[in-house]
Write a protein that holds these residues in place. Structure first.
Motif, PDB file in Angstrom:
ATOM      1  N   ASP A  43       0.846  -1.190   0.000  1.00  0.00           N
ATOM      2  CA  ASP A  43       0.000   0.000   0.000  1.00  0.00           C
ATOM      3  C   ASP A  43       0.882   1.241   0.000  1.00  0.00           C
ATOM      4  N   THR A  44       0.269   2.388  -0.250  1.00  0.00           N
ATOM      5  CA  THR A  44       1.022   3.641  -0.376  1.00  0.00           C
ATOM      6  C   THR A  44       1.768   3.992   0.900  1.00  0.00           C
ATOM      7  N   ASP A  45       1.109   3.862   2.035  1.00  0.00           N
ATOM      8  CA  ASP A  45       1.748   4.203   3.321  1.00  0.00           C
ATOM      9  C   ASP A  45       2.982   3.351   3.558  1.00  0.00           C
ATOM     10  N   SER A  46       2.886   2.073   3.233  1.00  0.00           N
ATOM     11  CA  SER A  46       4.025   1.173   3.458  1.00  0.00           C
ATOM     12  C   SER A  46       5.188   1.565   2.551  1.00  0.00           C
ATOM     13  N   ILE A  47       4.887   1.913   1.319  1.00  0.00           N
ATOM     14  CA  ILE A  47       5.954   2.300   0.395  1.00  0.00           C
ATOM     15  C   ILE A  47       6.631   3.578   0.895  1.00  0.00           C
ATOM     16  N   SER A  48       5.845   4.462   1.492  1.00  0.00           N
ATOM     17  CA  SER A  48       6.443   5.703   1.997  1.00  0.00           C
ATOM     18  C   SER A  48       7.358   5.432   3.188  1.00  0.00           C
ATOM     19  N   LEU A  49       7.069   4.361   3.929  1.00  0.00           N
ATOM     20  CA  LEU A  49       7.922   4.011   5.074  1.00  0.00           C
ATOM     21  C   LEU A  49       9.149   3.212   4.650  1.00  0.00           C
ATOM     22  N   TYR A  50       9.145   2.720   3.433  1.00  0.00           N
ATOM     23  CA  TYR A  50      10.219   1.832   2.949  1.00  0.00           C
ATOM     24  C   TYR A  50      11.276   2.671   2.255  1.00  0.00           C
ATOM     25  N   THR A  51      12.550   2.433   2.624  1.00  0.00           N
ATOM     26  CA  THR A  51      13.617   3.267   2.050  1.00  0.00           C
ATOM     27  C   THR A  51      14.427   2.531   0.995  1.00  0.00           C
ATOM     28  N   GLY A  52      14.133   1.249   0.792  1.00  0.00           N
ATOM     29  CA  GLY A  52      14.925   0.473  -0.151  1.00  0.00           C
ATOM     30  C   GLY A  52      14.365   0.529  -1.560  1.00  0.00           C
ATOM     31  N   SER A  53      14.838  -0.400  -2.395  1.00  0.00           N
ATOM     32  CA  SER A  53      14.425  -0.458  -3.784  1.00  0.00           C
ATOM     33  C   SER A  53      13.360  -1.533  -3.972  1.00  0.00           C
ATOM     34  N   LEU A  54      12.428  -1.228  -4.902  1.00  0.00           N
ATOM     35  CA  LEU A  54      11.398  -2.209  -5.221  1.00  0.00           C
ATOM     36  C   LEU A  54      11.785  -3.043  -6.443  1.00  0.00           C
ATOM     37  N   ASP A  55      13.040  -2.898  -6.899  1.00  0.00           N
ATOM     38  CA  ASP A  55      13.468  -3.555  -8.143  1.00  0.00           C
ATOM     39  C   ASP A  55      13.399  -5.076  -8.067  1.00  0.00           C
ATOM     40  N   MET A  56      13.469  -5.625  -6.831  1.00  0.00           N
ATOM     41  CA  MET A  56      13.454  -7.080  -6.705  1.00  0.00           C
ATOM     42  C   MET A  56      12.099  -7.650  -7.135  1.00  0.00           C
ATOM     43  N   PHE A  57      11.092  -6.798  -7.131  1.00  0.00           N
ATOM     44  CA  PHE A  57       9.744  -7.287  -7.451  1.00  0.00           C
ATOM     45  C   PHE A  57       9.437  -7.069  -8.921  1.00  0.00           C
ATOM     46  N   ASP A  58       8.861  -8.071  -9.543  1.00  0.00           N
ATOM     47  CA  ASP A  58       8.493  -7.970 -10.950  1.00  0.00           C
ATOM     48  C   ASP A  58       7.190  -7.196 -11.126  1.00  0.00           C
ATOM     49  N   VAL A  59       6.336  -7.276 -10.148  1.00  0.00           N
ATOM     50  CA  VAL A  59       5.051  -6.567 -10.183  1.00  0.00           C
ATOM     51  C   VAL A  59       4.820  -5.996  -8.790  1.00  0.00           C
ATOM     52  N   VAL A  60       4.401  -4.733  -8.719  1.00  0.00           N
ATOM     53  CA  VAL A  60       4.032  -4.133  -7.436  1.00  0.00           C
ATOM     54  C   VAL A  60       2.583  -3.684  -7.548  1.00  0.00           C
ATOM     55  N   THR A  61       1.762  -4.168  -6.664  1.00  0.00           N
ATOM     56  CA  THR A  61       0.335  -3.853  -6.674  1.00  0.00           C
ATOM     57  C   THR A  61      -0.001  -3.094  -5.401  1.00  0.00           C
ATOM     58  N   GLN A  62      -0.564  -1.910  -5.552  1.00  0.00           N
ATOM     59  CA  GLN A  62      -0.948  -1.114  -4.379  1.00  0.00           C
ATOM     60  C   GLN A  62      -2.446  -1.273  -4.144  1.00  0.00           C
ATOM     61  N   VAL A  63      -2.806  -1.603  -2.911  1.00  0.00           N
ATOM     62  CA  VAL A  63      -4.188  -1.943  -2.596  1.00  0.00           C
ATOM     63  C   VAL A  63      -4.660  -1.178  -1.370  1.00  0.00           C
ATOM     64  N   ASP A  64      -4.670   0.116  -1.461  1.00  0.00           N
ATOM     65  CA  ASP A  64      -4.905   0.927  -0.280  1.00  0.00           C
ATOM     66  C   ASP A  64      -6.244   0.706   0.399  1.00  0.00           C
ATOM     67  N   ASP A  65      -7.252   0.338  -0.360  1.00  0.00           N
ATOM     68  CA  ASP A  65      -8.587   0.270   0.257  1.00  0.00           C
ATOM     69  C   ASP A  65      -8.935  -1.097   0.839  1.00  0.00           C
ATOM     70  N   THR A  66      -8.042  -2.046   0.791  1.00  0.00           N
ATOM     71  CA  THR A  66      -8.402  -3.368   1.307  1.00  0.00           C
ATOM     72  C   THR A  66      -7.418  -3.861   2.371  1.00  0.00           C
ATOM     73  N   VAL A  67      -6.706  -2.914   2.965  1.00  0.00           N
ATOM     74  CA  VAL A  67      -5.639  -3.346   3.877  1.00  0.00           C
ATOM     75  C   VAL A  67      -6.200  -3.797   5.217  1.00  0.00           C
ATOM     76  N   GLY A  68      -7.122  -3.005   5.772  1.00  0.00           N
ATOM     77  CA  GLY A  68      -7.684  -3.358   7.076  1.00  0.00           C
ATOM     78  C   GLY A  68      -6.652  -3.191   8.182  1.00  0.00           C
ATOM     79  N   GLN A  69      -7.073  -3.363   9.399  1.00  0.00           N
ATOM     80  CA  GLN A  69      -6.112  -3.256  10.500  1.00  0.00           C
ATOM     81  C   GLN A  69      -6.565  -4.037  11.719  1.00  0.00           C
TER      82      GLN A  69
END
Lengths: 284, 296
Positions: A43-69
């Motif tokens: 999700d967007t919030d998690s990506i903002s907290l992450y300082t590394g690279s997402l290059d290891m992933f072939d596909v990145v899917t952001q699902v902000d409305d289904t995260v729950g808590q």
């Protein structure tokens, strides 16, 4: 990219645990040992907290409305205990999110040190998940086999294989239905409280879609190996780690190599991530 | 052999059927249980739907026309050895003598079946018995909480709630042994069982002893399996509470399926607790039988 087979990892960070970093490490292992493309669901919030690279992933899917808590107790061996947000709901939508024809969905911290999971592909089973779990310390209390006393069997959502089929879709629709009506299902299946847990939802789905019996196939060649969050890691190797396993007899060093293993102490993972990555890359 | 010869004449060659021995006690209507079982057999079985009830005159007279109508035959005992007993089991071994069928499946009255069991009729042993009791979740029960004498004395784990026999000389010998054990149980128990022996006649124990003696003709068969509703057989966790309904809930559906704590039951259910068989369950069995045009 050939999208016929792949692995899906879910990572939703909180302020303490960088699940994306853990998933990136596991993606390195998956590519090395299974040769699979990896999709990250985050999700967007998690990506903002992450300082590394997402290059290891072939596909990145952001699902902000289904995260729950939810909230969960996290332990770093006996050093600290914190109650932190645990955002685990998006997993129920795996069938919708996955871009692959055949998918292995894994916990981000279920580290893939072998090619055992490749045996899933080409199976005549549309969906597979395990009931059995093994402890890294052989005489430590084994995990519960039922979701409650006199209840149905507990299936683990740690590692699941499924393909694009009406059966798999039906299975995940049932998981979603359990989530939507959790108060009803938890009473019907005698669950202890109202906190949504993927393992319970997947167990109920597995039970119902197999005809109200224990009919879902297990992952081939795979008995899930698990540490606990009271365990620490004393040393990492290219093929595993040496755990300091907590037991009534004190701390016992346990070497786990050439096995896929679920590492529950997230802080122990984070502390060793850099060295682990370097060792694995050197070992390639 | 009593009226066996006559009954053999009455049966047709290669006939097969179910036999239930049921005699009402002062507080339990076993005939009603037998009726419910017969309904469930009629609703589900395809190889044979024939059910013979062996009972006493008073029990037969207490049954309604509707209840009597479900049975292929009702045989009234000429001699009732259980007349003075509150727990009427003394006539049970006469099933061999009294069954009108060439091949018989004997079931306890307090049971129900939920699916077709054609596979039972492929069993060819002279005597075949159930040694497999399942828990609510379909796993094999391993507790000997209620069966210490079987374990202690090396007896086969015979569940007389479900067994089969044919009209062979081997089966006849088996039942001759059962008869002797039943009529002399105190002596037999004292001579061959250790201190775990039961304090009263037990048909399971009597049959188990006979099965051990006739080990070349009496065999267990895994196709004969039941869910045995006693607390420590049903559950994975041991308990001293004998009321299994406190732990295992049941749901009997409109199509006469049974769920035990959300597990669909595929084998016969030996419910034991007489109060479990409700009027609702009987009503659903009758409704389903009407739907299948088995009864009007």
């Amino acid at each position: 990219m050939n999208k016929s087979k792949g692995a899906v990892l879910f990572a939703h960070n909180n302020t303490e645990i960088d699940y994306i970093a853990i998933a990136a490490f596991n993606a390195l292992l998956i590519k090395k040992n299974l040769g699979l493309p990896v999709q990250l669901v985050t999700d967007t919030d998690s990506i903002s907290l992450y300082t590394g690279s997402l290059d290891m992933f072939d596909v990145v899917t952001q699902v902000d409305d289904t995260v729950g808590q939810n909230f969960k107790v996290y332990r770093d061996a006996d050093a600290k205990t914190l109650t932190l947000p645990f955002r685990n709901i998006s997993r129920i939508f795996t069938y919708d999110y996955s871009v692959f024809e055949e998918t292995i969905m894994l916990d981000a911290d279920y580290f893939v040190f072998t090619d055992a999971l490749n045996a899933c592909f080409g199976s005549n089973q549309n969906i597979m998940l395990n009931k059995e779990y093994r402890e890294i310390l052989h005489d430590r209390r084994s995990f519960e086999k039922k979701i409650a006393n006199d209840a149905i069997s507990l299936y683990w959502a740690t590692a699941i294989y499924f393909n694009r089929s009406s059966e798999s879709e039906f299975f995940f629709n049932k998981v979603k239905d359990v989530y939507a009506k959790y108060d009803y299902y938890r009473r019907l299946y005698m669950l202890p409280n109202n906190m949504f847990r993927n393992d319970f939802a997947f167990s109920i789905a597995a039970h119902e879609v197999s005809g109200f019996c224990d009919g879902i196939a297990s992952l081939p060649n795979t008995s899930l190996l698990k540490s606990i969050d009271l365990d620490d890691i004393s040393k990492v190797t290219p093929r595993g780690a040496v755990f300091l396993a907590a037991s009534s007899r004190g701390t016992i060093p346990v070497k786990v190599e050439n096995c896929d293993v679920h590492v529950m102490n997230k802080w122990a993972i984070i502390r060793n991530l850099k060295e682990w990555e370097q060792l694995i890359q050197l070992d390639s | 052999m009593g009226n066996y010869q006559e009954l053999k004449r009455m049966g047709t060659a290669n006939s097969a059927g179910f036999v239930i021995v049921a005699q009402n006690s002062s507080d339990i209507n076993y005939a009603e249980q037998a009726y419910a079982l017969a309904l469930s057999i009629s609703n589900t079985q395809t190889y044979t739907k024939k059910v013979t009830l062996i009972t006493d005159g008073a029990t037969k007279n207490s049954m309604s026309v509707k209840q009597k109508g479900i049975f292929d035959r009702i045989i009234v005992l000429d001699v009732d050895k259980a007349a003075e007993s509150s727990w009427k089991i003394e006539n049970r071994y006469r099933v061999f003598e009294l069954s009108p069928y060439d091949r018989t499946a004997v079931m306890d009255a307090d049971m129900l079946v939920f699916r077709d069991h054609r596979e039972w009729w492929d069993i060819t042993h002279p005597v075949a018995y159930c040694e497999t009791a399942l828990r609510y979740d379909g796993t094999v029960a391993t507790s000997d909480f209620y069966r210490k004498t079987f374990t202690s004395n090396g007896l086969p784990n015979f569940y007389s709630a479900l067994f089969m026999f044919d009209k062979s000389t081997q089966a006849e010998q088996f039942f001759n042994d059962v008869k002797y054990i039943c009529e002399n149980w105190q002596t037999v128990y004292t001579e061959i069982l250790d201190k775990t022996r039961p304090s009263q006649l037990s048909m399971d124990v009597a049959y188990a002893i006979a099965a051990k003696i006739n080990s070349d003709s009496a065999f267990s068969d895994t196709r004969l399996a039941i869910v045995h509703a006693k607390t420590n057989t049903l559950r994975h966790i041991e308990s001293i509470n004998d009321n299994w309904e406190e732990y295992i809930s049941t749901h009997f559906t409109d199509d006469c399926s049974l769920y035990l704590n959300n597990y669909l039951t595929y084998v016969p259910f030996h419910y034991h607790k007489k109060t479990w068989l409700s009027k609702d369950i009987i009503g659903q069995l009758e409704h389903y039988a009407k739907h299948l045009h088995i009864i009007r």
